[in-house]
Design an enzyme around this catalytic site. Sequence first.
Site, PDB file in Angstrom:
ATOM      1  N   PHE A  37       0.773  -1.123  -0.022  1.00 13.21           N
ATOM      2  CA  PHE A  37       0.008   0.033  -0.080  1.00 13.21           C
ATOM      3  C   PHE A  37       0.997   1.238  -0.081  1.00 13.21           C
ATOM      4  CE2 PHE A  37      -2.555   3.393   2.307  1.00 13.21           C
ATOM      5  CZ  PHE A  37      -3.923   3.197   1.387  1.00 13.21           C
ATOM      6  N   LEU A  84     -19.856  12.519  34.016  1.00 14.51           N
ATOM      7  CA  LEU A  84     -19.493  12.479  35.537  1.00 14.51           C
ATOM      8  C   LEU A  84     -20.234  13.748  36.313  1.00 14.51           C
ATOM      9  CD1 LEU A  84     -15.680  12.171  35.013  1.00 14.51           C
ATOM     10  CD2 LEU A  84     -17.224  10.318  35.634  1.00 14.51           C
ATOM     11  N   LYS A 119      -8.651  15.989  33.560  1.00 11.53           N
ATOM     12  CA  LYS A 119      -9.712  15.880  32.671  1.00 11.53           C
ATOM     13  C   LYS A 119      -9.543  16.839  31.462  1.00 11.53           C
ATOM     14  CE  LYS A 119     -14.785  16.525  32.851  1.00 11.53           C
ATOM     15  NZ  LYS A 119     -14.620  17.485  31.587  1.00 11.53           N
TER      16      LYS A 119
HETATM   17  S1  IVH Z   1     -14.172   8.565  32.631  1.00 17.91           S
HETATM   18  C1  IVH Z   1     -18.177   6.790  33.734  1.00 17.91           C
HETATM   19  N1  IVH Z   1     -11.866   9.844  32.510  1.00 17.91           N
HETATM   20  O1  IVH Z   1     -15.284  13.882  30.808  1.00 17.91           O
HETATM   21  C2  IVH Z   1     -16.718   7.275  33.365  1.00 17.91           C
HETATM   22  N2  IVH Z   1     -13.846  10.797  31.668  1.00 17.91           N
HETATM   23  O2  IVH Z   1     -18.075  14.415  32.332  1.00 17.91           O
HETATM   24  C3  IVH Z   1     -16.680   8.607  32.577  1.00 17.91           C
HETATM   25  N3  IVH Z   1     -12.995  13.045  30.470  1.00 17.91           N
HETATM   26  O3  IVH Z   1     -17.491  12.563  28.718  1.00 17.91           O
HETATM   27  C4  IVH Z   1     -15.663   8.876  31.890  1.00 17.91           C
HETATM   28  N4  IVH Z   1     -10.763  13.057  30.911  1.00 17.91           N
HETATM   29  O4  IVH Z   1     -15.228  13.223  27.830  1.00 17.91           O
HETATM   30  C5  IVH Z   1     -13.307  10.000  32.232  1.00 17.91           C
HETATM   31  N5  IVH Z   1      -9.772  10.602  32.253  1.00 17.91           N
HETATM   32  C6  IVH Z   1     -10.885  10.734  32.149  1.00 17.91           C
HETATM   33  C7  IVH Z   1     -11.559  11.974  31.334  1.00 17.91           C
HETATM   34  C8  IVH Z   1     -12.784  11.845  30.984  1.00 17.91           C
HETATM   35  C9  IVH Z   1     -11.872  13.772  30.307  1.00 17.91           C
HETATM   36  C10 IVH Z   1     -14.381  13.640  29.978  1.00 17.91           C
HETATM   37  C11 IVH Z   1     -15.135  12.644  29.080  1.00 17.91           C
HETATM   38  C12 IVH Z   1     -16.498  12.551  29.688  1.00 17.91           C
HETATM   39  C13 IVH Z   1     -16.594  13.710  30.640  1.00 17.91           C
HETATM   40  C14 IVH Z   1     -17.136  13.419  31.857  1.00 17.91           C
END
Ligand code: IVH
Length: 676
Positions: A37, A84, A119
């Site tokens: 490819f 979250l 985050k």
């Molecule tokens: S865990 C049930 N880990 O934050 C577990 N989320 O409001 C849910 N995010 O939609 C996600 N860093 O886009 C998790 N280390 C991390 C994260 C993370 C960013 C974002 C993700 C999620 C939002 C949660």
Amino acid sequence: MNKDTIIDDYKKKILLLQKYNKQYHSEDKPTISDQEFDLLKKNIIDLENKYQFLKSKYSPSKYVGFKPSKNFQKLKHRVPMLSLGNAFNENDLKNFEKKMINFLSLKNTDLITYSVEPKIDGISASIIYKNGKFTRGLSRGDGVEGEDITQNLKTIKDIPLVINKNNFPEEIDIRGEVFIENNDFKKIEDKFANPRNAASGSLRQKDSLITNKMPLKFIAYTYGYVKKLNIENQTTFLKNLKLWGFKTNPFNKEISGIKNLMLNHKKLEEKRKEMAFDIDGVVYKVNNFDLQKRLGFAANAPRWAIAHKFSANSAISEIMNIEIQVGRTGALTPVAKIKPVNIGGVIVSNATLHNEDEINRKDIRIGDTVNVERAGDVIPHVVSVDFKKRKKFFNTFNFPLKCPSCGGQTIKDYNEITKKQDAVRRCASEGFTCEKIAIEKIKHFVSKDAFNIDGFGKKIVENFWDLRLIKLPQDIFNLDYDKIENLEGWGKLSVANLKFSIESKKKVSLERFIYSLGIRHIGQENAKLIAKHLKTAINFFKLSNEANINKLVNIDGIGNTQLNSIKKFFINQNNLKVLSDLGKNLSISNVALVNNEGLLKSKTFMLTGKLNGISRAEAKSLIEQNSGKIISNINKKLDYLIIGEKPTAKKVNAAKKLNIKVIDQKGWMKMLNKTS
Ligand code: IVH
């Protein structure tokens, strides 16, 4: 070779490359090796360099990857992608930990260890691997159903296409964040407001050739569905992600104790500006997977994780006007129209003033110079007034006593719990008589967590309302499509799409249906509890008989506030008409027990006294997980009374009188085939 033959040869090669691209990206059936490819690609580029007249928009010098289909297909996540809960300070964290300790019935001194992860402020995605091969990639969507953005995700170099490690699960959804680094964003900042928008825009646009040109990155942090994962905790999982070839966050840590979480949060907040990518907080996850499993989920978010946000960005601006918005529940919310100002990359021109009491307390007036804060996705709000800049002629703001939408009476509720009047003033009208409330109710009805009607956004609700195409929720199911087709901005195809979206949502779960009605105090969690209890739409409609509403008090979690609100809803004739019309248009599915073949199948239980090592909440969820049912009255329908320490004698006696089996914790555990 003459020019024509050269062009011919070039075109053939381009066509061949397109074919292989399609086999690889769309059909998952490559017929040549990666080396072959690459050689073909190199050949084409060499030809272009040698003969300047060779040009094709499908040249690999312009892109790699195959153009995806026009519309993203919707696919259900095998395990929902949840969001979250947020924490903003130490107190929120203490509460978060305390709730878990209570749920797990741990001694307060037991330390919970957390996986602590910055985050990243990007867009989450879920990559499905089968036998080590990237087979599909989905966006989060509404958490239950995502969009198939496989082609776009395949352009991201950080996402491995093939994983050949023997401990990589046979099937797994790897989840993480797609984002753009700050340096890369600088090159495209005139096109997007901030890196997050840039990531979201390029990931969800229809042409993967464009996505391929964007400097998208991916950091992995969790999983959804998985087949046989022999890993005990999150930190080990993160280590494995790295071994499997994913990028993980270099600032991930393992920490226990709230004080230490706070210290780490402070350090990261200071480091934030130096980092290569935007972070808007820190995520804490209970490290141990067994504990995570026991804690489980509330309505939308896990009990075992939380996002600790950073403090907000702020800016100074001036209040040009104060407008009163009327919300779905009739709440009158004052909104400051401010001189547009840039806060953290977003232009802000509206800031909420929360409610009447807040305006009075802070003495906010039109003309004032104010400090405005914006944190994450939360609506910007006015924090304080600069009184030095206040001019004498700025008058105190008179909060309207009549509803600005319908002119009706407004009230402030008395709060039974706080024994105080509510801070919020509300329009007192019920049902759909107040125009603004009705519009907001319809917006809620079509929203993501309710009917989730694709392409029926807030703007369309407003537009259709103005054109008198909808006045009540049921009108959505009897739209005049011929009229819509002739409206500006609409055509045959868009109308067909809308019709399809609406038709496909006519089958709805009872819990979504209840939630979509927008009854005050009946959010997703309560709608779910009520649906689970009532099981059928017929039972729900029978709530028009007040005696049936009173029976809902048996549901754990439903109290007087909710009951009164449901009564108010069912007393109103307009609401009853809405219900009966909706009932005619929809197919509302009965609630099926998730697992109706469990060990406690068709058995009912009641608990009294303190159990050992397990909280009430966990005991209840354990019974339900095993298909048992909790009831809160002792009557003939009760099969087992489970007694812990210091049970209520009255309950035990009543049970014995009715010949109900009284068992202790050990006996109950035996039923579950557990020894402790
Ligand atoms: S865990 C049930 N880990 O934050 C577990 N989320 O409001 C849910 N995010 O939609 C996600 N860093 O886009 C998790 N280390 C991390 C994260 C993370 C960013 C974002 C993700 C999620 C939002 C949660």
